[in-house]
Scaffold this motif. Sequence first.
Motif: not given
Length: 550
Positions: A1-3, A5, A62-65
């Motif tokens: 999963m991409s980190t 942001p 997903q792609l959470t911050t």
Amino acid sequence: MSTFPYLLAMIVVPAVGAAVVAALPKGRDELAKQLSLGVSLLVLVLAVLATVAFDAGGERFQLTTSVAWIPDFGVDFALGVDGIALVMLLLIGVLVPVVVLASWRDEPPGRRSMQAFFAWLLLLESLMVGVFAATDVFLFYVFFEAMLVPMYFIIGSFGGPRRQYAAVKFFLYSLVGGLVMLAAVIGLYVVSASELGEGTFAFDALRQIEIDPGVQKLLFLGFFIAFAIKAPLVPFHTWLPDSGAEAPIGGSVLLVGVLDKVGTFGFLRYCLPLFPDASRDLAPYVLVLAVAGVLYAALLAMGQSDMKRLVSYTSIAHFGFIALGIFAFTTEAGTGAVLYMVNHGIATGLLFLVVGMLIARGGSRQVGDYGGVARQAPLLAGVFLVAGLASLALPGTNSFVSEFLVLIGSFPTRPVFTVLATVGIVLAALYVLLLYQRTMHGPPRGVLLEGGIHGGDPYDDVPPARGGASAATATVTAPAPPAVPRLRVRDLSRRETAVAAPMVALVIALGVYPQPLIELIEPAVAATMSEFELDPDGDGVVPADTEGTD
């Protein structure tokens, strides 16, 4: 999963771009346009990269911050997307560069510079991304309200003759709805504090709470009123025709293409998952409003003489279809509703753009001031036809698939409402084809007879039409035989072709092969509709936890 942001970048980049454009020295409009286009294209690239990084078969959000913002009240700056939000970010990424390019040559005399227009436009893009990406209810509310400010100035500073009235009406309607929602947000926080021991605004935590059905109805209504105004549903719709007609074309495209989708997005994201019992109980009343909007707005659209008001009314009818798909409580209809949100933004955005190109040439918004344009501007007429056919959901265009999914998914649970809504399809064919026939075919009328189409650049020695007024009563002084129109209509320029081409391509591509978007949307809609299931007796829906009981 991409980190990386991606979502945070999509908020920060246009916000910084807006600040830079606003800080440019006065008179640097050309540089402001170039910077705005570059920033909006960068946001589009980020949206595409976020889509590539998103796993349609993985976790819902997903792609959470997430960063603590106001920890004493459980407020986080929390971002994340599911398939529903992601396709809306893609829509934003596509429409904003198109709007920037479409507004490239507009220089409204006597008004604020286009530098300010592009600064507000980039700020609006930042806030629109935020409202779809927020996973904290309080953060969502902040973005929801903040969006009003740039759109207010876009309408009020760069709109038509009644721009100030339209801007104030838009702001007041939305502000009242937002205040009602704020009361519901506070109530939701109080309920979470009593259930969990401490208050929270986190969406994942809130949807696990068992809320009393009576309290659910009150909280549901608080959110629903705000979203119904934003969508808008009848009878909360009266601000949209004024705002859509008076806003500059770029503002109208984003208003009906993206901002109004916040309302229908809110139904899916907040009303259904957080208040399932209330959604189930109040759905018949919502569906009455939805179907009334489909029929009522379609009839009003047929009677409009102002092209921009006509397109605005068509949007109200389309939002009724979207609400029908959402409150049918089936994955098929819900998927169609979300796909409809995207396709409506593309099709109606294109229709508004073409109408704007026509108005820029004729100086009038009145349907009766045009006619016979297709003879000398066949490319413009062709794009107009594609936009119109997409708006009436002709098979082969993008809107057909979404409308078909809504109808076929709604019929098992809401047959009466579905049949009534289908009448709106016939009415849509009437108002779209009549608009096209009256403006593109037949004898030249109005501004065409009075001195030719103008706007943008001067053509030859043709004087501009006087205020865009109809020349039906003008005295013809030429000797017999009657004078023919002194008209050479400019067809689409290279810039206008670059504006229209990607939109036309999307209309056709998504009409032929919508599967990539459906694969993104369907898992998120299925998760939302997991609270509901078909009643085996055909009487609507029942709670999902009753499955298998006697």
